[in-house]
Design an enzyme around this catalytic site. Structure first.
Site, PDB file in Angstrom:
ATOM      1  CE  LYS A 172      -2.062   3.485   2.159  1.00 42.69           C
ATOM      2  NZ  LYS A 172      -1.461   4.507   3.033  1.00 42.69           N
ATOM      3  CG  ASP A 188      -6.831   3.734   1.350  1.00 42.69           C
ATOM      4  OD1 ASP A 188      -8.061   3.728   1.528  1.00 42.69           O
ATOM      5  OD2 ASP A 188      -6.286   4.450   0.506  1.00 42.69           O
TER       6      ASP A 188
END
Length: 204
Positions: free
Chosen positions: A108, A126
Site C-alpha cells: 500500500k 487502503d
DNA sequence: ATCCCGAGGG
DNA sequence: CCCTCTGGAT
C-alpha cells in the site's frame, strides 16, 4: 520555512520525497490530520534521512507519541532512514521492489509513493478504497490485493492517478465507514450496495 | 491470525 | 462506551 507542496493527490504535508515516504509510513491506521500535526515537528528536527537516523528511534518516538502504533512506527522510520543511507544513497527508490524492501513499507505504501512521487498509475488500496470499491460493486474483493487488481481492470490508466485520491476522498467524506451519507452521494444511482437506502436521510 | 495503539467521532 | 483512521511485521 517553505509552505507545504500543494498536491491534490495527498493531504499529507511534506517538503521532499523522503518526507512524503515517512509521512505515508506514519499514516497507517491514523488520520492525515494527526500525521501532519506531529510530522511538522519531526521534519523540523530531522528533515533528511541522515538527520532522521541521528535523531534516533527514541527521538523519533518523542515526536509521534500522539499517533497510534507509535512504537512500531518510530522503529520503522529509524530503520527506514538507515536503509536509505546504506543502500540507496539517501534517495527514495523508484521501483516497487526496492520500496517494499524498506522497513515499514508494504504494498500500500509503495503504491502511494509510486503514484504521488513518480507519477505511476498505481492504486493503493487502503481501508477507504477497500470499502468504497466493495460497496459500489465496481471491484469487489475479499483482500486489498484482489480489489487492487479489479480496480486496475476497471479504471483506465490515464485517470487512475486522479481516481486513486478521489476514491479516498469519497470514502472519507461521503461513503464513510459507519454512517455513510447516501443522501448526498453523487454515485447513489449507480451504487450496488444493498444497504445504501438505510441511511438516505442526513441527520440535519 | 495476531499484535501494535493514540485521538477523534458517534 | 465502541468504532475508525490512506498497514506492516511476526
Amino acid at each position: 520555512m517553505r509552505a507545504a507542496i500543494p498536491d491534490p493527490r495527498t493531504e499529507l504535508h511534506y517538503h521532499s520525497p523522503f518526507q512524503l515516504l515517512v509521512a505515508v509510513v506514519l499514516s497507517a491506521q491514523s488520520t492525515d490530520k494527526a500525521v501532519n500535526l506531529c510530522s511538522a515537528g519531526l521534519f523540523a528536527a530531522a528533515p533528511t534521512p541522515k538527520a532522521m537516523w541521528e535523531l534516533g528511534e527514541e527521538g523519533i518516538r518523542a515526536h509521534i507519541r500522539s499517533l497510534g502504533l507509535f512504537n512500531a512506527k518510530a522503529r520503522h522510520v529509524h530503520a527506514l532512514s538507515g536503509a536509505l543511507l546504506q543502500r540507496f544513497d539517501g534517495q527514495v527508490p523508484n521501483s516497487r521492489e526496492a520500496l517494499e524492501s524498506l522497513p515499514g513499507v508494504g504494498r500500500k505504501t509503495a503504491n502511494v509513493v509510486l503514484n504521488t512521487l513518480f507519477g505511476e498509475p498505481t492504486i493503493a488500496v487502503d481501508t477507504h478504497i477497500f470499502r468504497v470499491a466493495n460497496r459500489l460493486g465496481i471491484a469487489p474483493g475479499k483482500t486489498p490485493l484482489a480489489v487492487e487488481k479489479g480496480l486496475l481492470e476497471v479504471v483506465p490508466a490515464d485517470v487512475r492517478k486522479d481516481a486513486h485520491h478521489l476514491l479516498i476522498l469519497h470514502g472519507r467524506y461521503t461513503c464513510t465507514a459507519r454512517k455513510p451519507r447516501c443522501a448526498d452521494c453523487a454515485l447513489f444511482s449507480c451504487c450496488a450496495w444493498p444497504d445504501k437506502t438505510l441511511w438516505q436521510r442526513s441527520p440535519s
